[in-house]
Design an enzyme around this catalytic site. Structure first.
Site, PDB file in Angstrom:
ATOM      1  N   GLY A  64       0.820  -1.213   0.000  1.00  0.00           N
ATOM      2  CA  GLY A  64       0.000   0.000   0.000  1.00  0.00           C
ATOM      3  C   GLY A  64       0.848   1.255   0.000  1.00  0.00           C
ATOM      4  O   GLY A  64       0.409   2.325   0.431  1.00  0.00           O
TER       5      GLY A  64
ATOM      6  N   ALA B 136       1.838   3.301  -2.242  1.00  0.00           N
ATOM      7  CA  ALA B 136       1.514   4.458  -3.079  1.00  0.00           C
ATOM      8  C   ALA B 136       0.442   5.323  -2.440  1.00  0.00           C
ATOM      9  O   ALA B 136       0.066   6.363  -2.981  1.00  0.00           O
ATOM     10  CB  ALA B 136       1.052   4.012  -4.467  1.00  0.00           C
TER      11      ALA B 136
ATOM     12  N   GLY C  90       2.037   5.780   3.053  1.00  0.00           N
ATOM     13  CA  GLY C  90       3.097   4.955   2.488  1.00  0.00           C
ATOM     14  C   GLY C  90       4.041   5.722   1.584  1.00  0.00           C
ATOM     15  O   GLY C  90       5.259   5.529   1.642  1.00  0.00           O
TER      16      GLY C  90
ATOM     17  N   GLU D 114      -8.212  -1.723   2.982  1.00  0.00           N
ATOM     18  CA  GLU D 114      -9.376  -0.884   2.721  1.00  0.00           C
ATOM     19  C   GLU D 114      -9.582  -0.005   3.953  1.00  0.00           C
ATOM     20  O   GLU D 114      -9.471  -0.483   5.082  1.00  0.00           O
ATOM     21  CB  GLU D 114     -10.622  -1.736   2.467  1.00  0.00           C
ATOM     22  N   THR D 115      -9.861   1.277   3.735  1.00  0.00           N
ATOM     23  CA  THR D 115      -9.996   2.196   4.868  1.00  0.00           C
ATOM     24  C   THR D 115     -11.356   2.880   4.850  1.00  0.00           C
ATOM     25  O   THR D 115     -12.003   2.987   3.812  1.00  0.00           O
ATOM     26  CB  THR D 115      -8.891   3.264   4.847  1.00  0.00           C
TER      27      THR D 115
ATOM     28  N   TYR E 176     -14.417  -1.995   9.833  1.00  0.00           N
ATOM     29  CA  TYR E 176     -13.041  -1.543   9.626  1.00  0.00           C
ATOM     30  C   TYR E 176     -12.215  -1.752  10.896  1.00  0.00           C
ATOM     31  O   TYR E 176     -11.109  -2.309  10.853  1.00  0.00           O
ATOM     32  CB  TYR E 176     -13.020  -0.068   9.229  1.00  0.00           C
TER      33      TYR E 176
ATOM     34  N   LYS F 234      -8.861  -4.142  11.492  1.00  0.00           N
ATOM     35  CA  LYS F 234      -7.569  -3.619  11.950  1.00  0.00           C
ATOM     36  C   LYS F 234      -7.121  -4.336  13.221  1.00  0.00           C
ATOM     37  O   LYS F 234      -5.929  -4.624  13.402  1.00  0.00           O
ATOM     38  CB  LYS F 234      -7.646  -2.115  12.184  1.00  0.00           C
TER      39      LYS F 234
ATOM     40  N   ASN G  84      -6.052  10.033  13.599  1.00  0.00           N
ATOM     41  CA  ASN G  84      -6.497  10.571  12.303  1.00  0.00           C
ATOM     42  C   ASN G  84      -5.346  11.297  11.613  1.00  0.00           C
ATOM     43  O   ASN G  84      -4.998  12.416  11.981  1.00  0.00           O
ATOM     44  CB  ASN G  84      -7.689  11.515  12.505  1.00  0.00           C
TER      45      ASN G  84
ATOM     46  N   ARG H 138     -11.658  14.264  17.511  1.00  0.00           N
ATOM     47  CA  ARG H 138     -10.667  13.318  17.003  1.00  0.00           C
ATOM     48  C   ARG H 138      -9.275  13.865  17.321  1.00  0.00           C
ATOM     49  O   ARG H 138      -9.092  15.067  17.538  1.00  0.00           O
ATOM     50  CB  ARG H 138     -10.804  13.130  15.481  1.00  0.00           C
TER      51      ARG H 138
END
Length: 378
Positions: A8, A10, A14, A86-87, A189, A193, A218, A257
């Site tokens: 991941g 790109a 990352g 996937e996020t 999600y 994780k 975040n 957050r």
């Protein structure tokens, strides 16, 4: 320890990590499927994230759900940083099979290969998430530390967005989540994780590989995707503002957050790669400061010098949490990590970068319509 694979790689985090590691003399390989949701319809020609790394890394276009792609990518690697996933909490609540296949299945393929094929891998760094903490940690005068369950649809429907805990008569006090806090994710999600982290931390020691997990809060900053309407309120709100559209603030805008700047995240991750004191541990990565969504909106408007209608609507998404911010004691004491960029400075940098970008078509309403159809947006 010179050859590093970033799955991941790109993506937003990352690619930034890759560039910093290259500056430090590492050889970087990236395995990435160039998801159109993140990189746009023609990633190879138009994705700024892809363009920032191509020619500087060994790039493998592929997916962690392909055993052949992963097997090719791990050849001669000393370290693996596992970002491919996937996020987004909202989308995970109806694309359940996809999230499980990529996040859990992809991690299972990686570990299965490492357990059964000869390799040089000495360390794996896994990107975990604050989402595994669910509604986070609170203090009750009657019970001490408590961990509320997911909020009820019926309460939020009536405009009551705060968390509740059985038998508590006094208001709960929000406190920072440390790494020993209860793991109880409130979204698919978050569950994936948690599963990724636990598989890495459990399997790696049995096959002679040092595991390190970072529970990122975040993450934001210049370069993050402005076209993905499913993750990142800074991108979503910025795109709305630049398109002169109204901002719909969910709940009462007082949800918080912990926004952590990309440079700080990269620095923390490199400490985990280079410092053996990190081996076998999980760490929070954030600022330790909760920021209200209302504050996010006002800061963005001020930095763009624009006014658009702002509606605090009382809408909400099932699976979202109310509050969460990180306790950084462990990462400070073990790795010497201190976040350097305040939210005020970071959002200024982010807005300056957005001002240099082409304004994207707003896809946000499409994502909301999709969630409404699934009964997840109220």
């Amino acid at each position: 320890m010179k050859n590093i694979l970033i799955t991941g790689g790109a993506g937003f985090i990352g690619s930034n990590l890759a560039l910093k590691l290259i500056d430090k003399g590492y050889n970087i390989t990236i395995l990435d499927n160039l998801s159109k949701q993140i990189h746009g319809e023609d990633p190879i020609h138009t994705s700024p994230l892809y363009q920032s790394i191509i020619g500087k890394v060994k790039f493998i276009e592929g997916t962690v759900t392909s055993r052949a792609d992963v097997e090719a990518a791990i050849i001669d690697q000393d370290v693996i940083v596992h970002y491919a996933a996937e996020t987004g909490t909202g989308q995970s609540m109806y694309q359940i099979e996809q999230y499980a296949n990529v996040n859990i299945g992809g991690t299972a393929i990686l570990l299965d290969l490492l357990a059964n094929k000869d390799n040089n891998v000495k360390k794996i760094v896994i990107a975990s998430s604050r989402s595994i903490y669910g509604e986070g940690k609170y203090f009750s005068e009657e019970f001490g530390d408590v961990y509320p369950k997911h909020r009820e649809d019926s309460d939020m429907k009536s405009g009551d967005f705060e968390v509740r805990y059985p038998g508590v008569s006094q208001p709960l006090k929000l406190v920072a989540t440390d790494e020993d806090s209860k793991i109880h994710p409130s979204s698919v999600y978050g569950i994936t994780k948690q599963n990724q982290e636990q598989m890495i931390m459990t399997v790696c020691p049995t096959i002679g590989i040092a595991p390190v997990a970072f529970r990122y809060q975040n993450v934001y900053g210049p370069g993050q995707s402005l076209s993905n309407p499913y993750t990142g309120i800074l991108s979503i709100f910025s795109t709305l503002i630049k398109n002169n559209k109204a901002i719909n603030v969910f709940e009462d805008g007082k949800e918080t957050r912990d926004f952590v700047y990309i440079d700080d995240v990269v620095d923390a991750t490199i400490l985990g790669i280079e410092n053996d004191a990190a081996n076998g541990h999980v760490f929070n990565v954030g600022t330790g400061v909760p920021t209200e969504v209302n504050t996010v909106v006002s800061e963005l408007l001020a930095n763009y010098g624009k006014e658009v209608p702002v509606k605090i609507s009382g809408n909400y998404r099932l699976g979202d949490i109310r509050h969460n911010f990180a306790d950084l004691t462990k990462i400070k004491n073990t790795l010497g990590f201190e976040p350097k960029v305040s939210f005020k400075d970071g959002i200024k940098n982010f807005a300056m970068w957005v001002n240099t970008q082409e304004v994207n078509a707003d896809k946000y309403e499409n994502s909301i319509t999709e969630m409404k159809e699934k009964g997840l947006f109220k």
